[in-house]
Write a protein that holds these residues in place. Structure first.
Motif, PDB file in Angstrom:
ATOM      1  N   ASN A  75       9.435  63.892  40.053  1.00 45.23           N
ATOM      2  CA  ASN A  75      10.264  63.658  38.853  1.00 45.23           C
ATOM      3  C   ASN A  75      10.164  62.298  38.460  1.00 45.23           C
ATOM      4  OD1 ASN A  75      11.259  66.468  38.479  1.00 45.23           O
ATOM      5  ND2 ASN A  75      11.996  66.240  40.552  1.00 45.23           N
ATOM      6  N   PRO A  76      10.127  61.761  37.213  1.00 44.29           N
ATOM      7  CA  PRO A  76      10.344  60.219  36.885  1.00 44.29           C
ATOM      8  C   PRO A  76      11.204  59.787  37.625  1.00 44.29           C
ATOM      9  CG  PRO A  76       9.800  61.670  35.148  1.00 44.29           C
ATOM     10  CD  PRO A  76      10.047  62.512  36.272  1.00 44.29           C
ATOM     11  N   MET A  77      11.222  58.414  37.967  1.00 47.05           N
ATOM     12  CA  MET A  77      12.343  57.533  38.431  1.00 47.05           C
ATOM     13  C   MET A  77      12.390  56.346  37.532  1.00 47.05           C
ATOM     14  SD  MET A  77      12.858  55.999  42.355  1.00 47.05           S
ATOM     15  CE  MET A  77      12.773  57.777  42.891  1.00 47.05           C
ATOM     16  N   GLY A  79      11.936  55.953  34.530  1.00 47.52           N
ATOM     17  CA  GLY A  79      10.983  55.811  33.596  1.00 47.52           C
ATOM     18  C   GLY A  79       9.684  55.840  34.078  1.00 47.52           C
ATOM     19  N   CYS A  80       9.428  55.700  35.331  1.00 50.26           N
ATOM     20  CA  CYS A  80       8.148  55.512  36.125  1.00 50.26           C
ATOM     21  C   CYS A  80       7.691  57.095  36.948  1.00 50.26           C
ATOM     22  CB  CYS A  80       7.827  54.741  37.214  1.00 50.26           C
ATOM     23  SG  CYS A  80       8.455  52.759  36.722  1.00 50.26           S
ATOM     24  N   ASN A  81       6.363  57.430  36.677  1.00 52.13           N
ATOM     25  CA  ASN A  81       5.872  58.539  37.388  1.00 52.13           C
ATOM     26  C   ASN A  81       5.511  58.402  38.851  1.00 52.13           C
ATOM     27  OD1 ASN A  81       6.518  60.465  35.179  1.00 52.13           O
ATOM     28  ND2 ASN A  81       4.666  59.324  34.079  1.00 52.13           N
ATOM     29  N   PHE A  82       5.502  56.940  38.984  1.00 53.51           N
ATOM     30  CA  PHE A  82       4.696  56.630  40.327  1.00 53.51           C
ATOM     31  C   PHE A  82       5.767  55.711  41.064  1.00 53.51           C
ATOM     32  CE2 PHE A  82       1.799  56.863  37.079  1.00 53.51           C
ATOM     33  CZ  PHE A  82       0.884  57.995  37.594  1.00 53.51           C
ATOM     34  N   ALA A  83       5.639  55.879  42.475  1.00 54.31           N
ATOM     35  CA  ALA A  83       6.473  55.023  43.445  1.00 54.31           C
ATOM     36  C   ALA A  83       5.531  54.367  44.337  1.00 54.31           C
ATOM     37  CB  ALA A  83       7.646  55.882  44.147  1.00 54.31           C
ATOM     38  N   THR A  84       6.120  53.114  44.788  1.00 54.18           N
ATOM     39  CA  THR A  84       5.498  52.253  45.592  1.00 54.18           C
ATOM     40  C   THR A  84       5.855  52.739  47.032  1.00 54.18           C
ATOM     41  OG1 THR A  84       5.225  50.429  44.348  1.00 54.18           O
ATOM     42  CG2 THR A  84       5.001  49.979  46.535  1.00 54.18           C
ATOM     43  N   ILE A  85       5.009  52.949  48.114  1.00 53.22           N
ATOM     44  CA  ILE A  85       5.401  53.230  49.548  1.00 53.22           C
ATOM     45  C   ILE A  85       5.118  51.867  50.123  1.00 53.22           C
ATOM     46  CG2 ILE A  85       4.218  54.234  51.393  1.00 53.22           C
ATOM     47  CD1 ILE A  85       3.023  56.400  49.699  1.00 53.22           C
TER      48      ILE A  85
END
Length: 209
Positions: A75-77, A79-85
Motif C-alpha cells: 500500500n502506498p505510503m 504517495g510513494c510505492n517504495f520504502a527504504t530499508i
C-alpha cells in the motif's frame, strides 16, 4: 528554535530488498523523513530516519547521492510505492552500530533549522532534584500493578502514601510487591512536584521480616 528527537536504531528486515543508487529528493530535519529518487523507484522511495545507516545523527541532505536498499509496498505510503530499508552516502560503507549489552539503545538530539544537530549528553541535562533524607520506615503495600511495575505504600511517615517503582524494590530476578504485605523502605519527599499525585517516593523497598 531547536527541537528534540528521540533516535532509535533497529535492525532492518532482510526480506525482499533491492540495492540501487539514488538522489535525495527531499528531507525534513524536523520530521526526520524524506524521499529518495531513482530510476528503479519511480515516484520516490519513502525514507525514515532509522533507515539512515550513518554514524551519528541519522539524516540525509537534499541532492545527496546515496546507495540504498528498498522494497515495494503493498500500500502506498505518503504517495510513494517504495520504502527504504537502509540508505548511506554513495561510495561509503553502511554504518552498523556495535553490539550492545542492552536490547534497547536511544539517543537524544537537538536539531536546528540549518540542518545541523547536536547529541545531548548528561552534561546537558538538569541536575537531579535534591533529596530530603529520612530514616527507614515500615509500611503496608496498598496497591501494586504487575503489568505497569509500580504501586503505592501506606505508612505513618508518608501521609497520602508513597509511590514506588519496580526498580526501587530490592532483590534480584522478577521483583514484585503484594498488596497487604508489610515492607520497610526509605521515604523520599518529592521536590518541585509529585509522582502520579503522590508527594513521597519509597526507595529501597524490602519485605519486612
Amino acid at each position: 528554535m531547536a527541537g528534540a528527537n528521540w533516535i532509535f536504531r533497529t535492525q532492518a528486515n532482510q526480506q525482499w530488498r533491492h540495492d540501487t543508487i539514488g538522489v535525495v529528493h527531499s528531507w525534513s530535519i524536523q520530521e526526520m523523513h524524506g524521499i529518495i529518487d531513482s530510476d528503479e523507484t519511480p515516484g520516490g522511495c519513502w525514507t525514515l530516519f532509522h533507515s539512515v545507516a550513518v554514524e551519528g545523527f541519522p539524516a540525509l541532505r537534499e541532492g545527496q547521492q546515496v546507495e540504498f536498499e528498498w522494497n515495494a509496498l503493498d500500500n502506498p505510503m505518503n504517495g510513494c510505492n517504495f520504502a527504504t530499508i537502509r540508505a548511506w552516502p554513495k561510495g561509503s560503507e553502511p554504518y552498523v552500530a556495535p553490539p550492545s549489552d542492552s536490547p534497547f539503545a536511544s539517543h537524544v538530539w537537538l536539531t536546528f533549522p540549518d540542518g545541523t544537530a547536536r547529541e545531548l549528553t548528561e552534561a546537558d541535562l538538569p541536575p537531579a532534584p535534591p533529596r530530603i533524607p529520612a530514616d527507614r520506615t515500615t509500611g503496608i503495600v496498598r496497591t501494586w500493578s504487575d503489568e505497569e511495575g509500580w504501586g503505592v505504600v501506606n505508612s505513618d511517615t508518608t501521609p497520602g502514601r508513597a509511590w514506588t517503582h519496580v526498580s526501587n524494590v530490592a532483590g534480584s530476578g522478577f521483583r514484585l510487591l503484594t498488596p497487604g504485605h508489610r515492607v520497610t523502605f526509605e521515604p523520599e519527599t518529592m521536590v518541585g512536584g509529585t509522582q502520579d499525585g503522590h508527594h513521597f517516593r519509597a526507595l529501597d523497598v524490602r519485605k519486612a521480616e
